[in-house]
Design an enzyme around this catalytic site. Structure first.
Site, mmCIF file in Angstrom:
data_model
loop_
_atom_site.group_PDB
_atom_site.id
_atom_site.type_symbol
_atom_site.label_atom_id
_atom_site.label_comp_id
_atom_site.label_asym_id
_atom_site.label_seq_id
_atom_site.Cartn_x
_atom_site.Cartn_y
_atom_site.Cartn_z
ATOM 1 N N TRP A 1 0.837 -1.200 0.000
ATOM 2 C CA TRP A 1 0.000 0.000 0.000
ATOM 3 C C TRP A 1 0.877 1.257 0.000
ATOM 4 O O TRP A 1 2.059 1.202 0.345
ATOM 5 C CB TRP A 1 -0.906 0.002 1.229
ATOM 6 C CG TRP A 1 -2.050 0.971 1.135
ATOM 7 C CD1 TRP A 1 -2.138 2.188 1.716
ATOM 8 C CD2 TRP A 1 -3.266 0.778 0.418
ATOM 9 N NE1 TRP A 1 -3.344 2.778 1.403
ATOM 10 C CE2 TRP A 1 -4.057 1.928 0.607
ATOM 11 C CE3 TRP A 1 -3.771 -0.256 -0.377
ATOM 12 C CZ2 TRP A 1 -5.318 2.085 0.041
ATOM 13 C CZ3 TRP A 1 -5.029 -0.115 -0.942
ATOM 14 C CH2 TRP A 1 -5.794 1.054 -0.733
ATOM 15 N N ASP B 1 0.453 11.766 -0.891
ATOM 16 C CA ASP B 1 -0.515 12.743 -0.394
ATOM 17 C C ASP B 1 -1.673 12.035 0.292
ATOM 18 O O ASP B 1 -1.690 10.799 0.431
ATOM 19 C CB ASP B 1 -0.987 13.666 -1.526
ATOM 20 C CG ASP B 1 -1.781 12.946 -2.614
ATOM 21 O OD1 ASP B 1 -2.126 11.743 -2.451
ATOM 22 O OD2 ASP B 1 -2.066 13.579 -3.648
ATOM 23 N N GLU C 1 -3.175 9.118 -1.362
ATOM 24 C CA GLU C 1 -2.288 7.980 -1.579
ATOM 25 C C GLU C 1 -1.670 7.981 -2.976
ATOM 26 O O GLU C 1 -1.494 6.934 -3.592
ATOM 27 C CB GLU C 1 -3.034 6.660 -1.330
ATOM 28 C CG GLU C 1 -4.163 6.805 -0.327
ATOM 29 C CD GLU C 1 -4.068 5.884 0.865
ATOM 30 O OE1 GLU C 1 -4.742 4.870 0.851
ATOM 31 O OE2 GLU C 1 -3.318 6.206 1.810
ATOM 32 N N GLU D 1 -18.189 7.322 0.098
ATOM 33 C CA GLU D 1 -16.948 8.086 -0.018
ATOM 34 C C GLU D 1 -17.122 9.209 -1.028
ATOM 35 O O GLU D 1 -16.789 10.361 -0.765
ATOM 36 C CB GLU D 1 -15.815 7.161 -0.451
ATOM 37 C CG GLU D 1 -14.473 7.854 -0.625
ATOM 38 C CD GLU D 1 -13.377 6.873 -0.977
ATOM 39 O OE1 GLU D 1 -12.404 6.766 -0.206
ATOM 40 O OE2 GLU D 1 -13.487 6.192 -2.033
#
Length: 360
Positions: free
Chosen positions: A106, A158, A161, A313
């Site tokens: 990730w 950032d 991601e 989201e």
């Protein structure tokens, strides 16, 4: 359905026994706890009186960081010796709910969450009056401060991601905001000097055509630059550069006044309108006493909840690039819903709006 009460319920239901908040319970890649998301969620819970929930999160983070003391000291030592450090070697941005590392690929090197945790903890102490937490979490606080003082100039991912090779003003806002807020209790000269340096660095390196840009190499804005104004207050609200930045966000990213987008080049799920960023703009409007505009934002957010009172989201409207939307659906499934951070920002907006209307 009372979306305020439902939002509180959703957040409480999705807080692990450890204290960690899961980002989204039914979206596979979000079944972890981010320090950035979690700190804003905890702040929202403090705002609505659920201080025990917030306290359990801050305690969890303090324990997670304290357990990595050797790693933090090693990283700082290598920095001082000029030794190379790869992005995957830094502290992660997200953890498993039991506090263990994810050990995956990730986009893990993100500093914003560590700054936001310091800010949120300081706000929690202010709200609860529990100054003893400074001693109780002393190790976690000290390690976080030293980590940020050492690495704030490093390029890192950032808050979305992305762009690990760039420096991001919104990340710097989180770092400076967290350091400045916690330093009201610590009163360390080196912290104060670093905060001053970060503010100057932003003005010296990231202003283009009178406004702050998304990152070095960009000429446009990112909606996360709202953090410069609220909650981190890096610059006065009447600062012309800050006002120009918000104006550019309104012009470019508040499309048809139907939700705020992240940035113009965003293609994640097509680059739709984000609930949490829309609430953020409403929060800013209330600071500017633009109450009716904040009310319209609140109503728009409420209209995006499904029949279970769950906020997503983002909303796939006025997409930046429609052709990429289905690609993401096929890769990761439908847009995350509920997203706890969306519910948190809605709660903050509602609380701010209630205060504004009461004081009129």
């Amino acid at each position: 359905m009372d979306l305020r009460e439902r939002s509180i319920e959703i957040i409480k239901e999705n807080q692990d026994a450890s204290g960690a908040y899961i980002a989204s319970p039914n979206f596979e890649n979000y079944q972890y706890s981010w320090l950035r998301d979690g700190s804003f969620i905890a702040y929202a819970m403090d705002r609505v009186g659920e201080v025990d929930s917030a306290d359990r999160f801050y305690r969890w983070v303090a324990q997670v960081i304290a357990a990595r003391e050797e790693k933090v000291r090693d990283l700082i030592g290598r920095k001082q010796q000029g030794l190379p450090i790869t992005p995957q070697e830094f502290l992660p941005t997200r953890y498993r709910l039991d506090g263990s590392d994810t050990n995956d690929n990730w986009a893990n090197f993100q500093l914003d969450g560590y700054g936001t945790w310091l800010w949120g903890l300081a706000e929690h102490i202010k709200i609860t009056g529990r100054k003893e937490l400074l001693d109780r979490y002393q190790k976690g606080i000290a390690l976080t401060v030293d980590y940020l003082l050492s690495f704030w100039t490093e390029p890192n991912y950032d808050c979305w991601e992305e762009y690990v090779d760039l420096v991001h003003p919104s990340t710097l806002a989180c770092i400076a905001g967290g350091l400045e807020r916690i330093n009201q209790y610590l009163e360390r000269a080196d912290i104060g000097a670093t905060v001053k340096a970060i503010k100057s660095y932003i003005k010296d390196h990231f202003v283009h055509n009178g406004h702050i840009v998304k990152a070095n190499g960009f000429t446009g804005v990112d909606a996360s630059l709202l953090w410069m104004a609220v909650p981190f207050r890096l610059f006065p609200l009447d600062d012309p550069v800050l006002k120009a930045t918000v104006g550019r966000i309104e012009r470019d990213l508040f499309k048809k006044q139907q939700g705020v987008h992240r940035y113009l080049q965003d293609t994640y799920y097509g680059g739709g309108a984000w609930i949490l960023l829309t609430a953020w703009l409403g929060w800013y409007y209330l600071l500017e006493r633009r109450v009716q505009e904040a009310i319209r934002i609140k109503e728009w957010i409420e209209a995006q909840a499904n029949d279970r009172g769950e906020l997503p989201e983002q909303v796939p409207i006025n997409l930046n690039q429609e052709s990429t939307y289905q690609n993401w659906v096929e890769k990761w499934g439908p847009i995350a819903q509920p997203l706890l951070w969306s519910h948190a920002m809605y709660l903050i907006l509602v609380d701010e709006l209630t205060t504004a209307l009461t004081n009129r």
